[in-house]
Design an enzyme around this catalytic site. Structure first.
Site, mmCIF file in Angstrom:
data_model
loop_
_atom_site.group_PDB
_atom_site.id
_atom_site.type_symbol
_atom_site.label_atom_id
_atom_site.label_comp_id
_atom_site.label_asym_id
_atom_site.label_seq_id
_atom_site.Cartn_x
_atom_site.Cartn_y
_atom_site.Cartn_z
ATOM 1 N N ARG A 267 -1.309 -4.640 -6.250
ATOM 2 C CA ARG A 267 -1.192 -6.035 -6.360
ATOM 3 C C ARG A 267 0.038 -6.563 -7.132
ATOM 4 O O ARG A 267 0.285 -6.150 -8.197
ATOM 5 C CB ARG A 267 -2.284 -6.742 -7.052
ATOM 6 N N HIS B 27 3.267 -7.501 1.864
ATOM 7 C CA HIS B 27 2.546 -8.765 2.766
ATOM 8 C C HIS B 27 1.637 -9.404 1.897
ATOM 9 O O HIS B 27 0.827 -9.004 1.061
ATOM 10 C CB HIS B 27 1.856 -7.813 3.978
ATOM 11 N N GLU C 135 -1.600 -0.185 8.133
ATOM 12 C CA GLU C 135 -2.570 -1.031 8.917
ATOM 13 C C GLU C 135 -2.142 -2.009 9.958
ATOM 14 O O GLU C 135 -0.624 -1.975 10.212
ATOM 15 C CB GLU C 135 -3.420 -2.024 7.818
ATOM 16 N N HIS D 187 0.883 -1.183 -0.145
ATOM 17 C CA HIS D 187 -0.022 0.080 0.141
ATOM 18 C C HIS D 187 0.926 1.183 0.134
ATOM 19 O O HIS D 187 1.916 1.232 0.581
ATOM 20 C CB HIS D 187 -0.898 -0.174 1.091
#
Length: 327
Positions: free
Chosen positions: A200, A180, A122, A105
Site C-alpha cells: 500500500r 494502480h 492481475e 504488487h
C-alpha cells in the site's frame, strides 16, 4: 481416474473500509451479516482461505485438498509439472464504494525472496461503473525512483498517476509492478495469480472505525514499482459472437471473452488444462460430457477440471462469459 465434474464454490465475502453493496444489489450475492462487501473470493487456493466446493460428490471439500488428491486430473499434466499441487489462480469480484488505496504488487522474484510465494499479476474486467467513475493504472510520465519519492513525500503522488474513465466491458491488464487503484463507483471481476501480497503506497489519509490509519508499505513498494510509462493501458478488442475473443494473454493466464447468442460446444479433447468460466452477463445452461446440466447465472464462477473434455453452453438470451486458463 475419478469422475470429476464442473466445480462450484462457496463465496468468501470480505468487508472492506471501501466496500459497498453492489455485490448484493448487482451480483445478487448476500453477504449478511457483514456491514458491506468490498470483495468476494470466488475461487481461491490461498493457504489461509481456500474455497470450499458446494456441489456434487466433493461438496464440503476445499480446493487445495481436492487438487492434492487429483492434481493431474484437475490441473492437467503440464500445469501439474509447473505448479505442483498449488492452484495458480485467484478469482474475485470487487466493489469499490470508495477509492481503494494506491498500491503495487511484487513480481515472482521479489515475492519469493520476501514472502515465499508467487507474485501478483492481475487483470480487470469492468462489470458496472457509475457515471464518470475512473481508476488508475500506471504513471502519466516516466519517473526516476528519486522523483517518485519526492512526489510521495510532498503529498503530490496523485499528480503523476494515469487515470482512465471506465464503463462496463473495459479491460485492463496489470503486470506485477504497475501502480494502480480502483476508483469509487466501480464493480469489476479480477483474475490474478494466487497471491495476497499488496504494498500500500497511499490511502488518502482515511481512518478505520477505530480511528486508525491503515499501514503503508513505502519502502517495500520502492523495489517493486515499474516507473516506466506506456502508450496504452486499456485493452482494445473487437467481439465476434460465439467465438472466443482474446482479452489478455500473459505468462500467468489467458482470458478470452465469449459473447453467446447461440449454443456453443467446446471440445477440449486435444488439450490438457483446467478452465474457469465467469458469467459476466446473462444466464446460460452448461452441459458436460457426463450429460449433467446446470444453470449458470450472472456472477457465477465454475472450474472445469482438465479431465472434462466437452462442454456445451446454451444461452438464455445474450450471455457474456470470461474463459480463463493457463497458456
Amino acid at each position: 481416474m475419478t469422475n470429476l465434474y464442473p466445480l462450484r464454490f462457496k463465496t468468501i465475502f470480505k468487508d472492506k473500509i471501501w466496500g459497498g453493496s453492489k455485490i448484493r444489489t448487482v451480483l445478487g450475492k448476500d453477504f449478511s451479516p457483514l456491514p458491506n462487501c468490498g470483495e468476494t473470493w470466488e475461487l481461491s487456493a490461498v493457504p489461509e482461505e481456500p474455497s470450499v466446493i458446494e456441489n456434487g460428490d466433493f461438496s464440503g471439500m476445499d480446493l487445495r485438498a481436492l487438487v492434492a488428491k487429483y492434481p493431474a486430473e484437475i490441473l492437467g499434466e503440464k500445469n501439474f509439472k509447473r505448479f505442483g499441487t498449488d492452484f495458480p489462480l485467484l478469482i474475485k469480484f470487487i466493489d469499490a464504494n470508495a477509492d481503494l488505496s494506491i498500491q503495487v504488487h511484487p513480481d515472482d522474484k521479489l515475492a519469493k525472496e520476501r514472502h515465499n510465494c508467487s507474485g501478483k499479476t492481475e487483470m480487470w474486467y469492468i462489470l458496472a461503473a457509475d457515471e464518470a467513475a475512473r481508476l488508475n493504472v500506471g504513471f502519466n510520465r516516466k519517473l526516476t525512483k528519486e522523483e517518485y519519492v519526492d512526489y510521495l513525500d510532498k503529498g503530490k503522488i496523485l499528480d503523476v498517476l494515469h487515470y482512465e474513465t471506465v464503463s462496463a466491458g473495459d479491460v485492463f491488464h496489470l503486470p506485477a509492478g504497475r501502480v494502480h487503484y480502483i476508483g469509487r463507483g466501480i464493480l469489476l471481476a479480477e483474475i490474478q495469480q494466487t497471491s495476497d501480497i499488496t504494498y500500500r503506497i497511499y490511502d488518502f489519509d482515511r481512518k478505520d472505525a477505530k480511528g486508525n490509519k491503515r499501514e503503508l508499505h513505502t519502502e517495500q513498494a520502492l523495489d517493486a514499482i515499474d516507473f516506466n510509462v506506456y502508450d496504452e493501458y486499456k485493452i482494445k478488442y473487437e467481439v465476434e459472437d460465439n467465438i472466443p475473443t482474446n482479452l489478455v494473454d500473459c505468462p500467468y493466464f489467458t482470458t478470452d471473452l465469449f459473447v453467446l447468442t447461440d449454443e456453443v460446444e467446446l471440445d477440449y479433447s486435444e488439450t490438457d488444462m483446467f478452465r474457469i468460466f465467469m458469467v459476466v452477463e446473462g444466464d446460460v445452461m452448461m452441459t458436460t460430457n457426463n450429460k449433467s446440466s446446470e444453470l449458470l447465472t450472472f456472477g457465477d464462477v465454475v472450474l472445469i477440471p482438465a479431465s472434462v473434455k466437452e462442454v456445451l453452453f446454451s444461452p438464455l438470451g445474450e450471455v457474456k462469459m470470461l474463459e480463463v486458463y493457463i497458456p
